[in-house]
Write an enzyme that holds these catalytic residues in place. Structure first.
Site, PDB file in Angstrom:
ATOM      1  N   SER A  95      77.269  65.678  -6.880  1.00 53.54           N
ATOM      2  CA  SER A  95      76.923  66.936  -6.219  1.00 53.54           C
ATOM      3  C   SER A  95      78.190  67.764  -5.948  1.00 53.54           C
ATOM      4  CB  SER A  95      76.136  66.631  -4.947  1.00 53.54           C
ATOM      5  OG  SER A  95      75.446  67.758  -4.489  1.00 53.54           O
ATOM      6  N   ASP A 224      65.579  66.706  -9.861  1.00 48.72           N
ATOM      7  CA  ASP A 224      66.539  66.946  -8.787  1.00 48.72           C
ATOM      8  C   ASP A 224      66.146  68.234  -8.080  1.00 48.72           C
ATOM      9  OD1 ASP A 224      68.817  67.688  -7.267  1.00 48.72           O
ATOM     10  OD2 ASP A 224      70.145  66.582  -8.622  1.00 48.72           O
ATOM     11  N   HIS A 253      67.935  63.693  -6.532  1.00 46.82           N
ATOM     12  CA  HIS A 253      69.344  64.039  -6.322  1.00 46.82           C
ATOM     13  C   HIS A 253      70.161  62.841  -5.856  1.00 46.82           C
ATOM     14  CE1 HIS A 253      72.680  66.728  -5.899  1.00 46.82           C
ATOM     15  NE2 HIS A 253      72.824  66.480  -4.607  1.00 46.82           N
TER      16      HIS A 253
END
Length: 280
Positions: A95, A224, A253
């Site tokens: 991320s 995600d 995610h």
């Protein structure tokens, strides 16, 4: 606990365990190095040196008023890598951490890096613009800012539902994982976490990606809900000159936690391929 002190006096916490080829992990927002514990134990048992740090204003690192931006994050990472004198390094970023390692390589080069992994990573750009119509509108990120500022404790608990795909029908929910996310988030500083929202949403990493020519594994779940795959992994894999794209069907995610065995196996296979290439 080990820390480095950066040029501007910030203390950056890090874990450094095991021995062998180094693998350095960079965490997502608003988490800490602890998000990578399962990967660190797994690779440490496989004979690798595993390192993870808390980004400034996150986890156990200093909560700073200034410097909560991607240039400084990359410079902090460079100071850690140079202090530990790491070479033949595998960088793994999730991320926001994917943005951090991408910007580190774009800003400081890849002389010390053998290979990189981007998991659910934010590059090249999350924000919807005229040139990036597949991104998310600014209102989404303004909502994250408002939720974090108004009541981040509740907001972080609520965020775990889409983060780990726990809002999907039939998915087994781990309250332990949810509370772990909350605990890591609450360890950090509010100012720095608010500043970081712009860094994962509005920074364009396209030019950084163009400078990276080492092998990169781009791994992403196609469900995600935090970093949509169309505006991130699919584009990054096209921009990078030496990318391998791995799509996880139905993947969320927080894939490294919800599917840690599957991701760990892919991570190890990718690293071992690099070792085989080096030996050849």
């Amino acid at each position: 606990m080990p820390f480095i002190t950066t040029a501007d006096g910030t203390q950056i916490f890090y874990k450094d365990q095991g021995s062998g080829q180094p693998v350095l992990f960079s965490h997502g927002w608003p988490l800490s190095a602890d998000a990578w514990d399962a990967q660190m134990v797994f690779l440490g048992r496989q004979g690798y040196r595993v390192i993870a740090h808390d980004r400034r204003s996150h986890g156990r690192s200093s909560q700073t008023w200034e410097g909560n931006h991607m240039d400084q994050y990359a410079d902090d990472l460079a100071e850690l890598i140079e202090t530990l004198d790491l070479h033949d390094l595998i960088l793994v970023g999730h991320s926001t951490g994917g943005g951090e390692i991408t910007h580190y390589m774009g800003r400081h080069g890849t002389a010390r890096v053998a290979k990189a992994v981007l998991l659910g990573a934010v590059p090249p750009l999350m924000l919807k613009t005229e040139a990036n119509p597949g991104g998310l509108p600014i209102e989404v990120f303004d909502g994250i800012r408002k939720g974090t500022y108004d009541d981040r404790s509740q907001f972080y608990m609520d965020l775990t539902m889409p983060f780990y795909g726990y809002n999907r029908p039939g998915v087994a929910i781990s309250e332990g994982v949810r509370h772990g996310f909350w605990l890591q988030g609450m360890m950090g500083g509010l100012k720095g976490q608010l500043d970081c929202i712009a860094e994962f949403s509005e920074v364009d990493y396209t030019e950084d990606l163009k400078k990276i020519h080492i092998p990169v594994l781009v791994a992403h779940g196609d469900d995600d809900q935090i970093v949509p795959i169309g505006a991130s992994a699919l584009k990054s894999a096209e921009i990078l000159s030496n990318a391998t794209l791995k799509i996880y069907p139905g993947g969320d995610h927080g894939y490294a936690q919800t599917h840690q065995d599957a991701f760990n196996a892919d991570l190890l296979a990718f690293i071992r391929d690099q070792a085989a290439e080096a030996a050849a």
